[in-house]
Design an enzyme around this catalytic site. Structure first.
Site, PDB file in Angstrom:
ATOM      1  N   GLU A  81       0.870  -1.160   0.000  1.00 43.81           N
ATOM      2  CA  GLU A  81       0.000   0.000   0.000  1.00 43.81           C
ATOM      3  C   GLU A  81       0.919   1.226   0.000  1.00 43.81           C
ATOM      4  O   GLU A  81       1.813   1.320   0.850  1.00 43.81           O
ATOM      5  CB  GLU A  81      -0.867   0.002   1.261  1.00 43.81           C
ATOM      6  CG  GLU A  81      -1.832   1.164   1.246  1.00 43.81           C
ATOM      7  CD  GLU A  81      -2.642   1.328   2.530  1.00 43.81           C
ATOM      8  OE1 GLU A  81      -2.456   0.545   3.472  1.00 43.81           O
ATOM      9  OE2 GLU A  81      -3.456   2.258   2.562  1.00 43.81           O
ATOM     10  N   ARG A 317       5.128 -12.821   9.860  1.00 47.19           N
ATOM     11  CA  ARG A 317       5.878 -11.575   9.636  1.00 47.19           C
ATOM     12  C   ARG A 317       7.292 -11.736  10.151  1.00 47.19           C
ATOM     13  O   ARG A 317       7.526 -12.446  11.121  1.00 47.19           O
ATOM     14  CB  ARG A 317       5.247 -10.422  10.425  1.00 47.19           C
ATOM     15  CG  ARG A 317       3.900 -10.005   9.985  1.00 47.19           C
ATOM     16  CD  ARG A 317       3.377  -8.903  10.889  1.00 47.19           C
ATOM     17  NE  ARG A 317       3.775  -7.596  10.429  1.00 47.19           N
ATOM     18  CZ  ARG A 317       3.109  -6.911   9.503  1.00 47.19           C
ATOM     19  NH1 ARG A 317       2.038  -7.416   8.940  1.00 47.19           N
ATOM     20  NH2 ARG A 317       3.526  -5.724   9.136  1.00 47.19           N
ATOM     21  N   LYS A 327       4.650   0.878   8.850  1.00 51.95           N
ATOM     22  CA  LYS A 327       4.807   2.156   8.158  1.00 51.95           C
ATOM     23  C   LYS A 327       4.243   3.294   8.994  1.00 51.95           C
ATOM     24  O   LYS A 327       4.801   4.388   9.019  1.00 51.95           O
ATOM     25  CB  LYS A 327       4.091   2.116   6.803  1.00 51.95           C
ATOM     26  CG  LYS A 327       4.769   1.232   5.783  1.00 51.95           C
ATOM     27  CD  LYS A 327       4.124   1.452   4.412  1.00 51.95           C
ATOM     28  CE  LYS A 327       3.777   0.164   3.724  1.00 51.95           C
ATOM     29  NZ  LYS A 327       2.336  -0.098   3.656  1.00 51.95           N
TER      30      LYS A 327
END
Ligand code: ATP
Ligand code: MG
Length: 613
Positions: A81, A317, A327
């Site tokens: 994104e 992850r 982020k």
């Protein structure tokens, strides 16, 4: 587990819990199997991927190829994104997707998941493209296929598919408020309650959804939901929101759309439209997989998608100590001015690691070694730094640089005398040639290489002791000069002219210490930026803690050092080993031949253990 919500601020992404595609040439040693490879192998063996056709990217020449046999055996994608710069966790996903595709003779798409306009922008798109390229991956192929995609290119298709789902009775417009939707969703132990609008007629749903699209309804007034099962034990299946009204400007589509799709709706469709075979994502999406499969199956029934449908596979992850992999939290460091920007060398963004001088090959090797797991991973930062040393050591030239200078005067040398010394650029690669530098009466040495009252076992410069000036001569320390306050101004010594390195006399005098130096006659001042971890704690955001409260106030030190003249040849982003000091890189933006600026990449040895003691 967070679920989609009507206000949809996060566009329904789950909360963070915890022909060969451009694969770089040096990869790879033996391929280690893992559960993802096993799943791909099984799919290939079952023939379910046989007979796949090429999607043909709309809006490009490639569209001509739609319907032909797909040249890729599998397709994967990396779907960032564009709401920030990529970080080391993303590097894991990039390497995984691009390398798997390459290994299987497949292709990997770079796709911007740009469905949440308020947080996204072109600067982030550009930075992400830059980072993926720099890591060594490419999404264009010799046959001309270019696999750079934007979810926003599918907005019209998403809309048409939504109309089909409404017609088939699989979606409805809900006019409850956001709060009502939340209240009626139920909990892990209680089922949800049907919306009073759940049984609207197809005609009414079509009319309202078209009005939403036409901008006739305000933000938050209604949403499009899937009609699945409000009693499902999986909250994600309780009539998830597919579309929300959001009168926001999008960096690519401008003001064309007053409605935006939710992640759970857009992502599976993006995968299917691009004929992705294996959609690899992190574990927080595991509970969303039933929805992923449900949605694609319903859309396929309408004839709007081609089989075989993509398959979602989750992995853990990757997390790293002294690092935040979010982020949003990285953005806070930038916004609060704690770092100079997303590419500050202390940031574990890919752009930050690049500026810090970490080579892309080291990042790839690190990700490969981290492996793939279903259990959450926390890897020591020291492991990444060790990988960086491993990659740099055989590659980079050596230099003498004094990082904390103190003057050394050779008493028995004439001030006008210059002796040209020579050293290999690399100790194990004589073919790379030599570097030359002067030796004169006044030199710079490292302050810590001198001790007036040395501890036991100190073999460097101390009154009365002999030490070798690396690639030069043996000298005997004769004393020090002080200023009026008693501070040491300079160290004095005499050199032994017959002991020059590389001559037969070099070994005539045995010494235990060997120190580096530069000559005041040809040394070049250099700005040195020395970094320590940005956070005091190894897990800066553990337990929901705010990483901003855990900042190391001494994460950056700037000094002036002196370098041997070869430093003038350094190009921005070139790494060196400063002998006995560490690996350094010429700053990507601030370094010039006239005014050298270097960042310390890492020390020569692991320093993480020491810091705590
Ligand atoms: P962030 O919270 O930093 O925004 P994200 O997962 O929301 O991370 P995306 O841009 O949506 O960010 O992620 C792109 C891809 O990278 C996704 O497939 C995601 O699962 C993967 N990814 C993100 N962080 C990690 C990580 N720490 N380890 C492995 N893969 C990751
Ligand atoms: Mg996120």
């Amino acid at each position: 587990m967070k679920t989609s919500d009507a206000s949809g601020a996060a566009a329904g992404r789950p909360a963070d819990t915890g022909a060969a595609s451009g694969r770089p040439a040096e990869a790879n040693t033996a391929t280690v199997s893992n559960f993802i490879r096993q799943a791909i192998d099984a799919d290939l063996a079952s023939q379910k991927l046989a007979g796949r056709t090429w999607a043909g990217k709309p809006g490009t020449a490639d569209v001509q190829r739609a319907g032909q046999a797909d040249p890729a055996r599998i397709r994967t994608r990396f779907p960032p994104e564009p709401n920030g710069f990529l970080h080391i966790g993303h590097a894991k996903s990039i390497c995984l997707n691009f390398e798997l595709a390459a290994d299987y003779g497949g292709r990997c798409h770079l796709r911007f998941d740009d469905t949440n306009p308020e947080k996204e922008n072109q600067e982030y798109v550009d930075a992400i493209i830059d980072s993926v390229r720099w890591l060594g991956f490419d999404w264009t192929f010799p046959d001309g296929e270019s696999n750079l995609y934007y979810a926003s290119d599918y907005f019209e298709t998403f809309y048409q598919i939504a109309l089909k789902l409404i017609e088939a009775g699989h979606a409805y417009v809900d006019s409850q408020t956001g709060d009502e939707i939340r209240e009626n969703r139920g909990t892990l132990t209680e089922p949800g309650r049907n919306s009073p609008f759940r049984d609207r007629s197809v005609e009414e749903n079509l009319r309202l959804f078209r009005e939403m699209r036409a901008g006739q309804h305000p933000d938050g007034s209604m949403v499009l939901r899937a009609r699945i099962d409000m009693a499902s034990p999986n909250i994600n299946m309780r009539d998830p929101i597919l579309y929300r009204v959001r009168k926001a400007h999008h960096h690519r589509t401008g003001d064309a759309w007053p409605i935006y799709p939710m992640y759970d709706y857009a992502h599976p469709l993006e995968d299917a439209l691009e004929r992705i075979t294996h959609s690899l994502c992190t574990l927080e999406f595991e509970d969303h997989r039933p929805l992923y499969d449900w949605l694609l199956a319903r859309v396929a029934e309408t004839g709007m998608l081609d089989e075989p449908l993509p398959r979602q596979i989750e992995f853990a992850r990757m997390n790293l100590t002294y690092t935040i992999t979010s982020k949003r939290k990285l953005k806070a460091l930038v916004d609060e001015g704690i770092v100079s920007g997303w590419d500050d060398p202390r940031m574990t963004t890919i752009a930050g690691l690049r500026r810090r001088g970490f080579p892309p090959a080291a990042i790839r090797l690190f990700c490969e070694r981290a492996g793939i797991s279903k259990a959450s991973q926390l890897i020591e930062m020291a492991v990444l730094e060790q990988t960086v040393r491993e990659v740099l050591d055989p590659e980079v030239d050596r230099l003498h640089v004094i990082t904390d200078p103190i003057r050394l005067v050779i008493e028995n040398m004439d001030p006008a005398e210059r002796i040209i010394c020579e050293a290999p650029r690399h100790p194990h690669h004589p073919e790379r040639g030599v570097r030359r530098f002067e030796l004169s009466r006044e030199l710079w040495i490292e302050r810590e290489d001198f001790a007036e009252n040395p501890p036991k076992g100190f073999f460097r410069m101390t009154p009365g002791q002999m030490v070798r000036l690396r690639h030069g001569f043996v000298v005997r320390c004769t004393g020090v000069d002080r200023d009026a306050n008693g501070e040491i101004l300079q160290v004095r010594c005499e050199y032994l002219p017959d002991t020059r390195s590389g001559t037969p006399g070099a070994d005539s005098v045995k010494v235990k210490g060997n120190i580096h130096w530069v000559s005041a006659s040809d040394a070049v001042p250099v700005e040195l930026r020395i970094f320590a971890p940005l956070f005091l704690d190894a897990q800066p955001d553990a337990g929901g803690r705010d990483p901003l409260e855990n900042i190391n106030p001494e994460s950056k030190t700037v000094r002036t050092g002196y370098a041997e003249p070869l430093i003038r040849e350094a190009k921005p982003e070139q790494q060196f080993q400063f002998e006995r000091q560490g690996y350094y890189v010429a700053d990507r933006f601030d370094h010039t031949a006239d005014k050298p600026v270097f960042n310390r990449v890492t020390t020569l040895k692991d320093s993480f253990g020491k810091k705590k003691g």
